[in-house]
Scaffold this motif. Structure first.
Motif, PDB file in Angstrom:
ATOM      1  N   SER A   1      12.272  -4.800   0.224  1.00 11.92           N
ATOM      2  CA  SER A   1      11.768  -4.853  -1.309  1.00 11.92           C
ATOM      3  C   SER A   1      12.808  -5.591  -2.279  1.00 11.92           C
ATOM      4  O   SER A   1      12.578  -5.603  -3.320  1.00 11.92           O
ATOM      5  CB  SER A   1      11.462  -3.512  -2.003  1.00 11.92           C
ATOM      6  OG  SER A   1      12.570  -2.876  -1.914  1.00 11.92           O
TER       7      SER A   1
ATOM      8  N   THR B   1      13.800  -6.028  -9.343  1.00  9.93           N
ATOM      9  CA  THR B   1      14.162  -6.486  -8.038  1.00  9.93           C
ATOM     10  C   THR B   1      15.485  -7.154  -7.996  1.00  9.93           C
ATOM     11  O   THR B   1      15.765  -8.263  -8.783  1.00  9.93           O
ATOM     12  CB  THR B   1      13.224  -7.376  -7.484  1.00  9.93           C
ATOM     13  OG1 THR B   1      12.013  -6.750  -7.316  1.00  9.93           O
ATOM     14  CG2 THR B   1      13.801  -7.963  -5.909  1.00  9.93           C
TER      15      THR B   1
ATOM     16  N   TRP C   1      14.344  -3.432  -4.865  1.00 10.86           N
ATOM     17  CA  TRP C   1      13.550  -2.590  -5.607  1.00 10.86           C
ATOM     18  C   TRP C   1      13.498  -1.352  -5.596  1.00 10.86           C
ATOM     19  O   TRP C   1      13.661  -0.592  -6.392  1.00 10.86           O
ATOM     20  CB  TRP C   1      12.055  -3.011  -5.840  1.00 10.86           C
ATOM     21  CG  TRP C   1      11.406  -2.729  -7.006  1.00 10.86           C
ATOM     22  CD1 TRP C   1      11.079  -2.980  -8.309  1.00 10.86           C
ATOM     23  CD2 TRP C   1      10.457  -1.397  -6.856  1.00 10.86           C
ATOM     24  NE1 TRP C   1      10.395  -2.138  -9.004  1.00 10.86           N
ATOM     25  CE2 TRP C   1       9.878  -1.048  -8.177  1.00 10.86           C
ATOM     26  CE3 TRP C   1      10.034  -0.513  -5.606  1.00 10.86           C
ATOM     27  CZ2 TRP C   1       9.033   0.025  -8.248  1.00 10.86           C
ATOM     28  CZ3 TRP C   1       9.279   0.443  -5.949  1.00 10.86           C
ATOM     29  CH2 TRP C   1       8.590   0.591  -7.069  1.00 10.86           C
TER      30      TRP C   1
END
Length: 264
Positions: A258, A223, A261
């Motif tokens: 996210s 990430t 990610w």
């Protein structure tokens, strides 16, 4: 008055949030209320009742005093969405408000983590009956009462576009929800209604505890933003933007929440 409108962009709106007793759903319900929406929380089990009461108390304690209600209903059952909406409309009528719903957040979901060779028909039904059919039937039930310029927001997952071992039923159900999102957007836009999906990555919540740790750790490492999982509030703020007027030109989209990610 202008400053109040800016600080409460959803003032007077009515939002329904399924699976709103905990985790992302509870965070979404609260953040919608912070922005002025009156919120109806749909929850499933008796044990979720006290958690829902906590969220309602938190909402009604806000300075601008939004209204909030809870309705219990198991969306795995085909007749429950209509019954839930009927109760919501009765609540609106009893409080002297128009029987319209402005925002629907299809958040309720369940996961089953099993290897392919061990998945049963019952496992498949458990996931798809709620994650896909439940969202469809809930949206159908709301549709006759959805205001022009309404907002339908489906909570999917980055798993809809990724391959995670032993999560085939869950990930494929979220891919189906994305497909419904695009089709509904194409169908419902004539009066300004938008339909979008939000795909959270791993978020610190009760559901995260069921995800294999190696998957979560690998996601954190990949990430870009701070190598961490997300927060409920971060996802909820994206949903609130989609629920507001500023997003009126966005429909049929899936937003990756996210931390980078997943990049679409």
């Amino acid at each position: 008055m202008a400053s109040q409108s800016f600080s409460l962009p959803l003032q007077g709106k009515v939002a329904m949030v399924t699976g709103g007793s905990r985790g992302i759903g509870a965070g979404i319900a609260y953040e919608l209320a912070v922005r002025g929406a009156n919120v109806i929380i749909i929850y499933t089990s008796e044990r979720s009742g006290p958690l829902t009461d906590e969220i309602l108390s938190k909402i009604t304690s806000l300075e601008h005093r939004p209204h909030a209600a809870k309705i219990r209903g198991d969306l795995n059952q085909v007749d429950i969405p209509t019954k839930v909406v009927d109760q919501a409309l009765a609540w609106l009528e009893s409080s002297g408000r128009p029987k319209n719903i402005d925002i629907l957040v299809n958040n309720a979901g369940v996961e089953v983590v099993k290897a392919l060779g061990t998945i049963t028909a019952e496992d498949f039904a458990k996931v798809y009956d709620l994650n896909v059919r439940g969202a469809l039937l809930m949206t159908q039930a709301v549709l006759p009462h959805l205001s022009a310029g309404g907002r339908i927001i489906n909570i999917s997952s980055v798993g809809s576009r990724a391959g995670f071992k032993e999560m085939g039923i869950y990930c494929s159900s979220k891919a189906a929800l994305e497909g419904l999102t695009r089709c509904w957007a194409a169908e419902l836009g004539k009066n300004g209604t938008t339909v979008n999906a939000v795909n959270p990555g791993p978020v610190q919540s009760e559901m995260l505890d069921n995800i294999p740790k190696d998957i979560v750790n690998a996601q954190k490492a990949a990430t870009p933003i701070e190598n961490r999982v997300g927060t409920v509030e971060e996802v909820a703020m994206i949903v609130c933007w989609l629920a507001g007027e500023e997003s009126r030109w966005v429909t049929g989209q899936t937003i990756s929440a996210s931390g980078g990610w997943a990049m679409y």
